[in-house]
Design a protein around this motif. Structure first.
Motif, PDB file in Angstrom:
ATOM      1  N   ASN A 167      -2.998  -4.043   9.791  1.00 25.96           N
ATOM      2  CA  ASN A 167      -2.474  -3.603   8.446  1.00 25.96           C
ATOM      3  C   ASN A 167      -3.938  -2.918   7.705  1.00 25.96           C
ATOM      4  OD1 ASN A 167      -0.037  -4.251   8.006  1.00 25.96           O
ATOM      5  ND2 ASN A 167      -0.808  -6.735   7.493  1.00 25.96           N
ATOM      6  N   TYR A 168      -3.946  -1.267   8.124  1.00 28.39           N
ATOM      7  CA  TYR A 168      -5.049  -0.606   7.834  1.00 28.39           C
ATOM      8  C   TYR A 168      -5.073  -0.464   6.336  1.00 28.39           C
ATOM      9  CZ  TYR A 168      -8.325   3.235   8.018  1.00 28.39           C
ATOM     10  OH  TYR A 168      -9.436   4.245   8.035  1.00 28.39           O
ATOM     11  N   ASP A 169      -3.993  -0.269   5.700  1.00 28.99           N
ATOM     12  CA  ASP A 169      -3.765  -0.400   4.222  1.00 28.99           C
ATOM     13  C   ASP A 169      -2.976  -1.730   3.870  1.00 28.99           C
ATOM     14  OD1 ASP A 169      -4.890   2.032   3.981  1.00 28.99           O
ATOM     15  OD2 ASP A 169      -2.812   3.187   3.631  1.00 28.99           O
ATOM     16  N   PHE A 170      -3.610  -2.360   3.034  1.00 26.11           N
ATOM     17  CA  PHE A 170      -2.935  -3.601   2.438  1.00 26.11           C
ATOM     18  C   PHE A 170      -1.522  -3.440   2.268  1.00 26.11           C
ATOM     19  CE2 PHE A 170      -2.897  -7.368  -0.268  1.00 26.11           C
ATOM     20  CZ  PHE A 170      -3.782  -8.219   0.511  1.00 26.11           C
ATOM     21  N   PRO A 171      -0.726  -4.145   2.570  1.00 22.11           N
ATOM     22  CA  PRO A 171       0.714  -4.205   2.394  1.00 22.11           C
ATOM     23  C   PRO A 171       1.024  -4.263   1.001  1.00 22.11           C
ATOM     24  CG  PRO A 171       0.190  -6.414   3.346  1.00 22.11           C
ATOM     25  CD  PRO A 171      -1.020  -5.518   3.397  1.00 22.11           C
ATOM     26  N   GLU A 172       2.191  -3.630   0.464  1.00 17.27           N
ATOM     27  CA  GLU A 172       2.590  -3.608  -0.996  1.00 17.27           C
ATOM     28  C   GLU A 172       3.196  -4.996  -1.411  1.00 17.27           C
ATOM     29  OE1 GLU A 172       5.198  -0.402  -1.490  1.00 17.27           O
ATOM     30  OE2 GLU A 172       6.951  -1.499  -1.438  1.00 17.27           O
ATOM     31  N   SER A 173       3.637  -5.937  -0.694  1.00 18.45           N
ATOM     32  CA  SER A 173       4.192  -6.952  -1.152  1.00 18.45           C
ATOM     33  C   SER A 173       4.169  -8.100  -0.088  1.00 18.45           C
ATOM     34  CB  SER A 173       5.757  -6.729  -1.472  1.00 18.45           C
ATOM     35  OG  SER A 173       6.567  -6.295  -0.324  1.00 18.45           O
ATOM     36  N   ALA A 174       4.424  -9.190  -0.327  1.00 17.55           N
ATOM     37  CA  ALA A 174       4.359 -10.226   0.640  1.00 17.55           C
ATOM     38  C   ALA A 174       5.756 -10.070   1.777  1.00 17.55           C
ATOM     39  CB  ALA A 174       4.848 -11.696   0.064  1.00 17.55           C
ATOM     40  N   ALA A 175       6.784  -9.361   1.235  1.00 21.24           N
ATOM     41  CA  ALA A 175       7.845  -9.153   2.219  1.00 21.24           C
ATOM     42  C   ALA A 175       7.331  -8.106   3.145  1.00 21.24           C
ATOM     43  CB  ALA A 175       9.154  -9.045   1.509  1.00 21.24           C
ATOM     44  N   VAL A 176       6.781  -7.106   2.753  1.00 19.65           N
ATOM     45  CA  VAL A 176       6.360  -6.001   3.585  1.00 19.65           C
ATOM     46  C   VAL A 176       5.238  -6.563   4.521  1.00 19.65           C
ATOM     47  CG1 VAL A 176       5.100  -3.886   3.627  1.00 19.65           C
ATOM     48  CG2 VAL A 176       6.853  -4.090   1.850  1.00 19.65           C
ATOM     49  N   TYR A 177       4.437  -7.547   4.089  1.00 15.98           N
ATOM     50  CA  TYR A 177       3.493  -8.149   5.118  1.00 15.98           C
ATOM     51  C   TYR A 177       4.084  -8.829   6.181  1.00 15.98           C
ATOM     52  CZ  TYR A 177      -0.108 -11.207   6.705  1.00 15.98           C
ATOM     53  OH  TYR A 177      -0.913 -12.045   7.695  1.00 15.98           O
TER      54      TYR A 177
END
Ligand SMILES: Nc1ncnc2c1ncn2[C@@H]1O[C@H](COP(=O)(O)OP(=O)(O)OP(=O)(O)O)[C@@H](O)[C@H]1O
Length: 478
Positions: free
Chosen positions: A395-405
């Motif tokens: 994850n180069y950019d931090f995910p926008e939500s827990a679900a996306v993670y």
């Protein structure tokens, strides 16, 4: 004398015999009734005992596989693929295809969702990424749809074209040997084709395309018997929900079986989805909204954009173990990172929504074929995509939500294989660390104590404006 004897005899005959006969008949009937009643009662008791035993066996079995069900009268789980034949009279070609693909045992979600759908019940299914949800909805559909070519009988909706294409391929693989028309809804098909003239038993599409075809009256969905909303929580998000609503309405067959599948299923989505389901059974495998336990997860502080690029280069230099999937938050950033890495000797490619369909397909195919080692991607491939054997997700950019993670890191650690996920973070991501840390902890990865001690934050979408990929650290930011 004769007369009196006759009379006596007659009386006897008319009296005792009739009475006796009646009595005998009556008593034998009542005996038999009593006997059969008690037999029936015995049978009933035995039957109830059998049911109780079966319920107990089912519940032990579910416990063993981490399957949780809610809803009444839930079908028993599958003990093996052979039961598809013995319990459900599955056609031999499908069993043959399952064996050919070397699928020995059903996965937990397949064990439970398949019999539920085959018993004609609507179903909400939530199971970890990479745990075989696709086959869980394909098997019942392929078993039930006869292929009489009377219009679309099975409809599968996926949030992205890549996933729709992948699902179509899987469906064709398992349908081999049966004359079924399985179609992927392309742009051309949705715009120019009249489905009355095109044989199609099972259609796989994104919401927009199927909605467009229905709106243009080129597609009749009134005969659909099986509707699947894959990655359902995504489909109920703003931007899709209206299209889904109109597609669900167009599927007007009263005996339709609807199912929702995802690795994440928030309460709000479940509530909304319940309005379109009838008497649904809910199946959860493991813990709801949790990451795959097969993925070893790490957090890495990188300080700045420059720091992130350095960390990535360093990790490639130390051990490049392809295939690797690198997620960024936007197509602009995907292009920037690709520019940075393109000249290096690491066979990188990029996929985002600005590419043409052919370019997107090529990027996926090359990555699948091993021609590309590192694929830089936006969330367009975060859900559902089954790239075999991804060793690491970054994850180069931090995910926008827990679900996306959960969905992003779920591209590795699939079908029982281990995987790794590294999430880079900067100062601006720090307030959101706690949410990811919780997901990590629940799925068994180690999390530094200081992160777990951070205050809980209501996570709205975290998509900060980021500096150019690789930008020098601004001293003022320190
Ligand atoms: N019974 C099985 N035995 C072995 N492998 C299986 C079985 N069922 C599915 N698979 C394989 O597991 C992998 C993951 O399956 P699938 O793509 O259906 O996962 P998923 O649960 O839909 O994941 P996601 O949530 O990411 O969409 C695929 O490669 C698939 O071929």
């Amino acid at each position: 004398m004769d007369g009196s004897k006759k009379k006596k005899r007659k009386r006897k005959t008319n009296g005792s015999e009739v009475v006796e006969g009646f009595d005998v008949f009556k008593s034998s009937k009542s005996l038999k009734t009593k006997e059969s009643k008690s037999n029936q009662e015995d049978d009933f008791v035995i039957h109830i005992k059998e049911i109780d035993k079966q319920i107990e066996r089912d519940s032990q079995f579910r416990k063993k596989y981490g399957i949780h069900v809610s809803g009444y009268n839930v079908a028993s789980p599958l003990w093996s693929f052979d039961e598809l034949k013995t319990r459900f009279d599955c056609q031999s070609h499908l069993l043959h295809n399952i064996t050919e693909l070397r699928f020995k045992e059903p996965t937990p979600i397949q064990r439970q969702a398949i019999p539920i759908l085959l018993s004609g019940r609507d179903c909400f299914a939530c199971a970890p990424t990479g745990s075989g949800k696709t086959l869980a909805f394909l098997i019942p559909m392929l078993m039930k749809i006869k292929g009489a070519h009377e219009g679309v009988k099975g409809l599968i909706i996926c949030p992205t074209r890549e996933l729709a294409a992948q699902t179509t391929r899987e469906c064709k693989k398992f349908a081999k040997g049966k004359k079924l028309y399985i179609k992927l809804m392309t742009k051309e098909l949705s715009r120019s084709c009249n489905f009355e003239k095109i044989p199609c038993d099972i259609l796989v599409s994104t919401p927009l395309r199927v909605d467009f075809a229905v709106f243009k009256r080129k597609l009749d969905l009134s005969r659909v018997e099986y509707l699947v909303l894959d990655e359902s929580d995504k489909l109920f998000e703003l931007g899709f929900v209206e299209q889904i609503d109109s597609v669900v309405k167009a599927c007007s067959n009263p005996s339709i079986v609807r199912s929702l599948f995802s690795a994440t299923l928030p309460e709000s989505v479940e509530e909304l989805a319940r309005t379109i389901m009838h008497d649904a059974v809910r199946v959860i495998v493991g813990r709801k909204n949790s990451a795959s336990v097969l993925v070893k997860q790490k957090l890495l502080f990188a300080g700045s954009e420059k720091g992130k690029l350095l960390a990535l280069r360093q990790s490639f230099a130390e051990s490049l173990n392809p295939p690797i999937l690198v997620f960024v938050q936007s197509k602009e950033r995907a292009k920037q990172l690709y520019k940075e890495l393109a000249l290096e000797d690491i066979k990188a490619d990029v996929i985002h929504a600005d590419l043409t369909q052919v370019q997107r397909e090529d990027a996926v195919d090359n990555f699948r074929a091993g021609k590309t080692w590192v694929l830089i991607a936006t969330d367009v491939v975060a859900r559902g995509m089954d790239f075999k054997g991804i060793n690491c997700v970054i994850n180069y950019d931090f995910p926008e939500s827990a679900a996306v993670y959960i969905h992003r890191i779920g591209r590795s650690g699939r079908a029982g294989r281990p995987g790794e996920a590294i999430t880079l973070f900067t100062k601006e991501d720090k307030p959101f660390l706690r949410n990811i840390a919780n997901v990590m902890k629940i799925s068994g990865s180690e999390v530094p104590k200081w992160i777990l001690a951070l205050p809980k934050l209501k996570w709205k979408k975290h998509r900060p404006l980021r500096d150019y990929v690789g930008a020098e650290l601004d001293d003022a930011d320190e």
